[in-house]
Design a protein around this motif. Structure first.
Motif, short mmCIF file in Angstrom:
data_model
loop_
_atom_site.label_atom_id
_atom_site.label_comp_id
_atom_site.label_asym_id
_atom_site.label_seq_id
_atom_site.Cartn_x
_atom_site.Cartn_y
_atom_site.Cartn_z
N ASP A 126 0.42 4.44 -2.36
CA ASP A 126 0.70 5.99 -1.94
C ASP A 126 1.51 6.49 -3.30
O ASP A 126 0.45 7.58 -3.61
N ARG B 139 -7.98 -0.87 -3.48
CA ARG B 139 -7.34 1.23 -4.03
C ARG B 139 -7.81 1.44 -5.38
O ARG B 139 -7.06 2.28 -6.15
N ASN C 20 0.42 -1.24 -0.35
CA ASN C 20 0.03 -0.40 0.20
C ASN C 20 0.76 0.74 -0.55
O ASN C 20 0.29 2.39 -0.59
N ARG D 212 1.03 6.10 -6.17
CA ARG D 212 -0.04 6.86 -6.96
C ARG D 212 0.03 6.55 -8.44
O ARG D 212 0.20 7.24 -9.61
#
Length: 417
Positions: free
Chosen positions: A115, A136, A111, A117
């Motif tokens: 993060d 997500r 994760n 992206r």
């Protein structure tokens, strides 16, 4: 920002990354070319891969092409901590990976990589894709696509696509000929035997060596075990592969029969509980169990634990399970990939081709991802051919070219007998 074991390990990682680069001429050539062209400028890319010296060279090539790269581990036991330190400290690439990390930390690191992206993901087992689709989903609309390195990951992705669950395109790098014909066969074959020998220091010559699965990885393992003088038995569920193994000179048996005479059993199937309680109950004293098929579910470890009355660690990568009848079964590397957990993974020379495919597939997604359907796509044939051409050139090998007459003949139906 990174989460690594120890930044002070960077010096050792730096030297080993450079050593691996010497055996990766194709990736080096592509890195130099793409470093001038910068086709990935500004793109956020997250990779869930084994953090090894070879992966480091891929990450540096992506960075040279302009990408902003973040990495996490695709296996809790495959991270080389000195490599992670060198990538983070020397090159500013955030790495979230610590060898031996817990399952909770492992998913926390996944994760953390998300993060970032990313607009492109690189997977070795489909964990990033899976996490994006499960938890997500806010990332999906911006995705250009992903790549997948392994047979197991491609199987998972095709299952997602068949159910209509896959929401962005993924290129199956594993299926490129310059990947699976060499990485899976020669890379897995050599590195698996390397892991077994490092873990146990047991002579293979004269031993009965069982390979579960005769895909490209299984072929490589069987071939290398035979080369060490082992008596190789293959177990399979696919009749064509079983037939091929028999005609390649290997004995083919059901695993229930093979388990009773095996000194070594190595799984390479990508499936669950291939080696199960019924097999443990038949194994002889001292049988060594190892997995080279990605996840740690191929050997039913909970069933083995339930049978054991005592457990101990006689060597660093060996756990010995004492059964009630006095037999001892030895599990290597906690059932995880023995070639990475007990050794260093594939030789750099084969990863050169695999990661050249990864690099060029990422460039293809950057340029064409918006045009591709949310399916599992093959590596474009021109990429496969370019990797093969560059590898041959790096090896100093020249080949023939068809004449105009030969090309015409192959494209015509009118000429014949």
């Amino acid at each position: 920002m990174a989460d690594i074991k120890n930044p002070d390990l960077a010096a050792g990682g730096r030297e080993r990354i450079a050593w691996a680069a010497r055996e990766m001429p194709v990736l080096r050539q592509l890195s130099e070319r793409l470093g001038r062209e910068r086709p990935l400028a500004g793109l956020h890319i997250s990779g869930c891969l084994h953090i090894t010296t070879e992966t480091a060279n891929l990450a540096l090539a992506l960075q040279a092409a302009g990408a902003e790269v973040v990495l996490c581990a695709s296996n809790p036991l495959s991270t080389q901590d000195d490599v992670a330190a060198a990538l983070a400290g020397d090159h500013g690439i955030p790495v979230f990976a610590i060898r031996g990390e817990s399952t909770e930390t492992y998913y926390g690191h996944i994760n953390a990589a998300l993060d970032h992206r990313p607009v492109i993901t690189l997977d070795d087992g489909a964990d990033l894709v899976s996490e994006i689709h499960k938890r997500r989903r806010d990332l999906i609309d911006s995705m250009l696509g992903g790549t997948e390195e392994t047979t197991t990951g491609v199987i998972r992705l095709r299952a997602m696509a068949a159910e209509g669950a896959l929401s962005y395109p993924v290129i199956a790098v594993n299926d490129a000929q310059t990947k699976h014909l060499f990485d899976n066969r020669y890379g897995t074959g050599q590195s698996t035997l390397d892991g077994l020998i490092r873990a146990t220091n047991i002579l293979l010559a004269g031993k009965t060596f069982v390979v579960c699965g005769y895909g490209w990885c299984g072929r490589g393992i069987a071939m290398r075990a035979k080369g060490h003088g082992a008596h190789v038995i293959v177990t399979e569920v696919e009749p064509l592969r079983a037939l091929e193994a028999a005609m390649d000179g290997f004995r083919v048996l059901p695993l229930r029969e093979a388990a009773a005479i095996a000194d070594f059993i190595v799984t390479a199937t990508g499936d669950k509980h291939v080696v199960d309680r019924t097999h443990f109950e038949r194994m002889k004293d001292g049988c060594v169990l190892a997995n080279s098929g990605h996840f740690n579910v191929e050997i039913n470890i909970p069933a083995l634990e339930a049978l054991a009355v005592e457990r101990r660690r006689p060597r660093a990568s060996v756990e010995e399970f004492l059964l009630a009848d006095g037999r001892r079964l030895c599990l290597l590397a906690e059932g995880r990939l023995v070639n990475l957990a007990a050794a260093e993974g594939h030789p750099s020379a084969v990863m050169d081709m695999s990661f050249a495919n990864q690099l060029l597939a990422v460039v293809h997604l950057a340029q064409h991802g918006r045009e591709l359907a949310a399916q599992v796509h093959p590596v474009p044939a021109e990429i496969d051919r370019e990797v093969a051409r560059l590898k041959l050139a790096a090896m100093g090998i020249d080949i023939d070219n068809l004449t105009g007459e030969q090309r015409d003949y192959l494209s015509s139906w009118q000429e014949g007998t």
